[in-house]
Design a protein around this motif. Structure first.
Motif, PDB file in Angstrom:
ATOM      1  N   LEU A 150       0.796  -1.196   0.061  1.00  0.00           N
ATOM      2  CA  LEU A 150      -0.103  -0.056  -0.035  1.00  0.00           C
ATOM      3  C   LEU A 150       0.792   1.249  -0.012  1.00  0.00           C
ATOM      4  CD1 LEU A 150      -1.205   0.762   3.465  1.00  0.00           C
ATOM      5  CD2 LEU A 150      -0.050  -1.505   3.254  1.00  0.00           C
ATOM      6  N   GLN A 151       0.273   2.403  -0.715  1.00  0.00           N
ATOM      7  CA  GLN A 151       0.927   3.463  -0.674  1.00  0.00           C
ATOM      8  C   GLN A 151      -0.016   4.582  -0.055  1.00  0.00           C
ATOM      9  OE1 GLN A 151       3.271   4.262  -4.337  1.00  0.00           O
ATOM     10  NE2 GLN A 151       3.713   2.060  -4.375  1.00  0.00           N
ATOM     11  N   CYS A 152      -0.823   5.091  -0.839  1.00  0.00           N
ATOM     12  CA  CYS A 152      -1.714   6.220  -0.069  1.00  0.00           C
ATOM     13  C   CYS A 152      -2.784   5.320   0.493  1.00  0.00           C
ATOM     14  CB  CYS A 152      -2.440   6.976  -1.323  1.00  0.00           C
ATOM     15  SG  CYS A 152      -3.801   6.120  -2.046  1.00  0.00           S
ATOM     16  N   GLY A 153      -3.134   4.247   0.340  1.00  0.00           N
ATOM     17  CA  GLY A 153      -3.950   3.398   1.192  1.00  0.00           C
ATOM     18  C   GLY A 153      -5.298   3.464   0.841  1.00  0.00           C
TER      19      GLY A 153
ATOM     20  N   CYS B  18      -6.006  -0.098  -8.212  1.00  0.00           N
ATOM     21  CA  CYS B  18      -5.010   0.697  -7.368  1.00  0.00           C
ATOM     22  C   CYS B  18      -4.220   1.704  -8.002  1.00  0.00           C
ATOM     23  CB  CYS B  18      -4.077  -0.232  -6.603  1.00  0.00           C
ATOM     24  SG  CYS B  18      -2.660   0.542  -5.522  1.00  0.00           S
TER      25      CYS B  18
HETATM   26 FE1  FES Z   1      -2.950   4.216  -3.543  1.00  0.00          FE
HETATM   27 FE2  FES Z   1      -3.853   1.770  -3.921  1.00  0.00          FE
HETATM   28  S1  FES Z   1      -2.367   2.540  -2.462  1.00  0.00           S
HETATM   29  S2  FES Z   1      -4.667   3.589  -4.729  1.00  0.00           S
END
Ligand code: FES
Ligand code: FES
Length: 161
Positions: free
Chosen positions: A104-107, A141
């Protein structure tokens, strides 16, 4: 022309194992009711048109788009949201794997992916990457490129095999 008032409908749900009785407007989505009436804001709302999957929850164990599901039509079902996963404050194996694999990045998409993948993990079966990709293709994602998410799910399925 006079507009008819919105109809309120009684709805009984089990949400994360807790019985809930609500009266909801017929037009309201399950996502909206989970977030606004029950305070379960872990379920995210993105496109609201059934495309992105970030609103995915489980209904009687099956992944559904809660933005496209009327709360009234979910009457009698057992709903699980992302808040149910960390029982007793401990991350589920899938949550831990997602963090360990940098899945995950922005989540923003993460709650939906977690619920979608939870259904796959519960079903069990071989940790086959094509099978995992096919299952996860329901959700979008914009950050990770998907590979670390697939890695995480594969590791959990492998550990459970
Ligand atoms: Fe950013 Fe999936 S982690 S949209
Ligand atoms: Fe439900 Fe995008 S918010 S599918």
């Amino acid at each position: 022309m006079q507009l008819e008032p919105a109809t309120d409908i009684p709805v009984r749900l089990s949400v994360n194992g807790e019985k809930r009785e609500l009266t909801v407007e017929a037009r309201r989505s399950l996502a909206d009711v989970l977030r606004r009436e029950l305070g379960l804001t872990g379920t995210r709302v993105g496109c609201e048109t059934g495309v992105c999957g970030t609103c995915t929850v489980l209904a009687d164990g099956d992944p559904i788009r809660s933005c496209l599901t009327l709360a009234a039509s979910a009457d009698g079902t057992s709903v699980e949201t992302v808040e149910s996963l960390a029982a007793g404050g401990r991350l589920s194996a899938l949550q831990k794997a997602l963090a360990d694999h940098f899945g995950l990045q922005c989540g923003f998409c993460t709650p939906g992916f977690l619920m979608l993948a939870t259904a796959l993990v519960r079903a069990g079966g071989p940790p086959d990457r094509e099978r995992i990709r096919e299952h996860l293709a329901a959700n979008l994602c914009r950050c990770t490129g998907y590979t670390p998410i697939v890695d995480a799910v594969e590791s959990v399925l492998r550990d459970a095999a």
